[in-house]
Write an enzyme that holds these catalytic residues in place. Structure first.
Site, PDB file in Angstrom:
ATOM      1  N   LYS A 108       0.833  -1.213   0.000  1.00  0.00           N
ATOM      2  CA  LYS A 108       0.000   0.000   0.000  1.00  0.00           C
ATOM      3  C   LYS A 108       0.866   1.262   0.000  1.00  0.00           C
ATOM      4  O   LYS A 108       0.658   2.170  -0.800  1.00  0.00           O
ATOM      5  CB  LYS A 108      -0.906  -0.008   1.243  1.00  0.00           C
ATOM      6  CG  LYS A 108      -1.594   1.323   1.504  1.00  0.00           C
ATOM      7  CD  LYS A 108      -2.513   1.283   2.705  1.00  0.00           C
ATOM      8  CE  LYS A 108      -1.880   1.572   4.028  1.00  0.00           C
ATOM      9  NZ  LYS A 108      -1.526   2.987   4.272  1.00  0.00           N
ATOM     10  N   ASN A 109       1.824   1.307   0.906  1.00  0.00           N
ATOM     11  CA  ASN A 109       2.569   2.555   1.067  1.00  0.00           C
ATOM     12  C   ASN A 109       3.621   2.777  -0.017  1.00  0.00           C
ATOM     13  O   ASN A 109       4.254   3.826  -0.061  1.00  0.00           O
ATOM     14  CB  ASN A 109       3.201   2.618   2.464  1.00  0.00           C
ATOM     15  CG  ASN A 109       2.122   2.787   3.524  1.00  0.00           C
ATOM     16  OD1 ASN A 109       0.978   3.103   3.208  1.00  0.00           O
ATOM     17  ND2 ASN A 109       2.485   2.551   4.783  1.00  0.00           N
TER      18      ASN A 109
HETATM   19  N1  EPU Z   1       6.094  14.681  10.967  1.00  0.00           N
HETATM   20  C1  EPU Z   1       6.091  15.996  11.309  1.00  0.00           C
HETATM   21  N2  EPU Z   1       5.913  16.926  10.316  1.00  0.00           N
HETATM   22  C2  EPU Z   1       5.725  16.561   9.010  1.00  0.00           C
HETATM   23  C3  EPU Z   1       5.724  15.195   8.680  1.00  0.00           C
HETATM   24  C4  EPU Z   1       5.910  14.266   9.693  1.00  0.00           C
HETATM   25  O1  EPU Z   1       6.264  16.369  12.474  1.00  0.00           O
HETATM   26  O2  EPU Z   1       5.549  17.449   8.153  1.00  0.00           O
HETATM   27  C5  EPU Z   1       6.289  13.662  12.040  1.00  0.00           C
HETATM   28  C6  EPU Z   1       5.016  12.841  12.261  1.00  0.00           C
HETATM   29  O3  EPU Z   1       4.117  13.481  13.125  1.00  0.00           O
HETATM   30  C7  EPU Z   1       5.578  11.562  12.826  1.00  0.00           C
HETATM   31  C8  EPU Z   1       6.896  11.406  12.085  1.00  0.00           C
HETATM   32  O4  EPU Z   1       7.229  12.698  11.589  1.00  0.00           O
HETATM   33  O5  EPU Z   1       5.811  11.672  14.204  1.00  0.00           O
HETATM   34  C9  EPU Z   1       6.874  10.425  10.940  1.00  0.00           C
HETATM   35  O6  EPU Z   1       5.830  10.692  10.055  1.00  0.00           O
HETATM   36  P1  EPU Z   1       5.942  10.399   8.505  1.00  0.00           P
HETATM   37  O7  EPU Z   1       5.856  11.679   7.761  1.00  0.00           O
HETATM   38  O8  EPU Z   1       7.146   9.545   8.257  1.00  0.00           O
HETATM   39  O9  EPU Z   1       4.626   9.556   8.233  1.00  0.00           O
HETATM   40  P2  EPU Z   1       3.699   9.599   6.958  1.00  0.00           P
HETATM   41  O10 EPU Z   1       4.503   9.809   5.731  1.00  0.00           O
HETATM   42  O11 EPU Z   1       2.556  10.498   7.203  1.00  0.00           O
HETATM   43  C10 EPU Z   1       3.910   7.049   6.414  1.00  0.00           C
HETATM   44  C11 EPU Z   1       2.983   5.884   6.247  1.00  0.00           C
HETATM   45  C12 EPU Z   1       2.388   5.509   7.609  1.00  0.00           C
HETATM   46  C13 EPU Z   1       3.545   5.156   8.543  1.00  0.00           C
HETATM   47  C14 EPU Z   1       4.541   6.333   8.630  1.00  0.00           C
HETATM   48  C15 EPU Z   1       5.774   6.003   9.444  1.00  0.00           C
HETATM   49  C16 EPU Z   1       2.112   6.127   4.024  1.00  0.00           C
HETATM   50  C17 EPU Z   1       0.977   6.428   3.133  1.00  0.00           C
HETATM   51  N3  EPU Z   1       1.910   6.241   5.318  1.00  0.00           N
HETATM   52  O12 EPU Z   1       3.135   8.116   6.941  1.00  0.00           O
HETATM   53  O13 EPU Z   1       1.609   4.337   7.377  1.00  0.00           O
HETATM   54  O14 EPU Z   1       3.030   4.885   9.826  1.00  0.00           O
HETATM   55  O15 EPU Z   1       4.972   6.691   7.302  1.00  0.00           O
HETATM   56  O16 EPU Z   1       6.452   4.937   8.923  1.00  0.00           O
HETATM   57  O17 EPU Z   1       3.186   5.751   3.560  1.00  0.00           O
HETATM   58  C18 EPU Z   1      -0.209   2.848   7.674  1.00  0.00           C
HETATM   59  O18 EPU Z   1       0.100   2.295   6.619  1.00  0.00           O
HETATM   60  O19 EPU Z   1      -1.050   2.344   8.467  1.00  0.00           O
HETATM   61  C19 EPU Z   1       0.412   4.135   8.017  1.00  0.00           C
HETATM   62  C20 EPU Z   1      -0.103   4.962   8.881  1.00  0.00           C
END
Ligand code: EPU
Length: 416
Positions: free
Chosen positions: A22-23
């Site tokens: 998915k991701n």
């Molecule tokens: N963060 C910030 N500011 C930002 C972006 C992130 O503070 O602008 C913080 C977040 O709050 C968090 C950390 O950085 O504490 C990591 O967040 P990240 O941006 O890496 O997460 P994401 O890209 O929103 C993806 C996956 C999530 C997975 C996370 C961590 C996708 C579509 N989603 O989310 O997957 O938990 O990386 O590995 O790729 C899931 O599949 O169930 C899911 C939630």
């Protein structure tokens, strides 16, 4: 609304085929918006999130054709660089259109995602990095408007190696003028595949899979085809079920992507045998309690934390699980305690005392991975479990009950 009904403690055995990730597929789908052409993606999982992304791409003006795991995206007629609130609020990954649409159109309007079930999940890294690339960003009526005639390369350093921000910025920088350097970039396999895909499209990205990415902007990208990598989180979910309920073999996996989990599972006493594309797991005679702290890749994935908590509820002793990526991601804990688990929370730390058995219960899913942990707990529990609000599980797991049934589980979907 559908429920999943489980008669627990059926022994599992046999083989299960893991679906595409998915991701990985979600950002790849948005990357196709960068080109004026037709792209083909294979091994696409048929998920609610994939369908939501198709809907979004169609609103933007792309033509999508999705049959049997093969997705064709024709982005020649794309003319509406906007992501509406209704879709972004149901799937945060919609935010991935920000970088590619800005790069292609010089303008994009994307709804601000807002909070989610486990906390605020801000997007400040995405926006600050785009500003560094020269975008003018304004916020109006809950929408982000980003504008830039052509983005310009810049040096960007993330405070935390965000998966989404790295993906968005790599896509935005692929056609920027000059060189972009990203330090503290995400190294997750899904980001590696996105960068590889962009390079197939003609981008020039170096340092892929390291925390320092160097992107030399090119004038034009061309369409390319790709097969999505297997889903390491779906695989990890089945591994936890195998650790509790019987010897199973996962087919179509990349064991290297699961190194940290496999090492924890062998610390638990499970027997593990891997080939290049399969993993066989047998349960431990006595399940050792094993502490775990989530981390960015190659650390233990936060997306497998809930399933690990479910596993540890049945360990022979106490364990401590800490989530350092998302501090509030523990909505499964009160639900797992409904099965008779003994879990106490202290901030972002779960303190678990293993119990002799879980007893089936009606429980409610609250997000994708929490739902997976409840299904695994229900499979291991004595008696009947019903899991409600399973639309969460459908967002991220393809045919989950059919896959578990083929392994011998007594699990069905019921329309109530
Ligand atoms: N963060 C910030 N500011 C930002 C972006 C992130 O503070 O602008 C913080 C977040 O709050 C968090 C950390 O950085 O504490 C990591 O967040 P990240 O941006 O890496 O997460 P994401 O890209 O929103 C993806 C996956 C999530 C997975 C996370 C961590 C996708 C579509 N989603 O989310 O997957 O938990 O990386 O590995 O790729 C899931 O599949 O169930 C899911 C939630």
């Amino acid at each position: 609304m559908d429920k999943i009904i489980i008669q627990g403690q059926a022994k599992l055995s046999g083989e299960v085929e893991i679906s595409g990730a998915k991701n990985a597929v979600l950002p790849i789908m948005t990357a196709t918006l960068l080109v004026n052409g037709v792209s083909k993606i294979s091994q696409v999982p048929d998920l609610k999130d994939t369908r939501t992304m198709i809907k979004l791409l169609e609103i933007i003006g792309a033509k999508c054709d999705f049959i049997n795991g093969n997705l064709k995206i024709d982005a020649t007629s794309v003319d509406n660089p906007e992501a509406p609130y209704d879709l972004v609020k149901t799937m945060r990954a919609s935010f991935y259109v920000l970088g590619p649409l800005l790069a292609r159109f010089g303008y994009v309007k994307v709804s601000l995602p807002g909070g989610c079930a486990w906390g605020p999940r801000p997007v400040d890294y995405h926006l600050n990095a785009l500003k560094k690339l020269g975008a003018k960003i304004t916020l109006k009526s809950g929408y982000i408007l980003a504008e830039a005639k052509r983005l310009k390369g810049a040096n960007i350093s993330f405070d935390f190696p965000s998966v989404g921000a790295t993906g968005n910025i790599v896509m935005a920088a692929a056609t920027a003028l000059g060189i972009t350097k990203i330090s503290n970039a995400a190294k997750e396999p899904e980001i590696v595949q996105l960068c590889d895909y962009l390079n197939l499209m003609g981008a020039n990205i170096k340092g892929i899979g390291t925390s320092k990415l160097v992107i030399e902007g090119v004038d034009l990208l061309k369409s390319a085809d790709i097969k999505v990598i297997p889903d390491r989180i779906e695989a990890g979910t089945f591994l936890v079920a195998g650790a509790l309920l019987g010897e199973i073999t996962l087919k179509n996996v990349i064991p290297k992507h699961l190194d940290s989990m496999l090492s924890k599972l062998s610390d638990c006493g499970c027997d593990i045998a891997s080939t290049e594309t399969s993993i066989t797991i047998s349960p431990a005679k006595l399940l050792n309690p094993v502490d775990m702290t989530t981390d960015v890749y190659p650390g233990f994935a936060t997306d497998l934390q809930a399933q690990w908590v479910a596993l540890m509820t049945l360990a022979e002793g106490s364990s401590i699980i800490t989530d350092n990526v998302y501090h509030d991601r523990f909505s499964h804990v009160p639900e797992l305690n409904r099965f008779g688990a003994n879990i106490k929370m202290k901030k972002n730390v779960a303190l678990i005392r293993g119990v002799k058995e879980l007893i089936g219960a009606p429980v409610m899913s609250t997000d994708i991975r929490a739902s997976a942990s409840l299904i695994v707990a229900g499979l291991a529990a004595k008696g009947e479990t019903s899991v409600s609000r399973i639309y969460h599980i459908d967002r991220g797991y393809e045919k989950i009950e059919a896959k578990f049934r083929s392994l011998g589980a007594n699990i069905m979907r019921k329309n109530t």
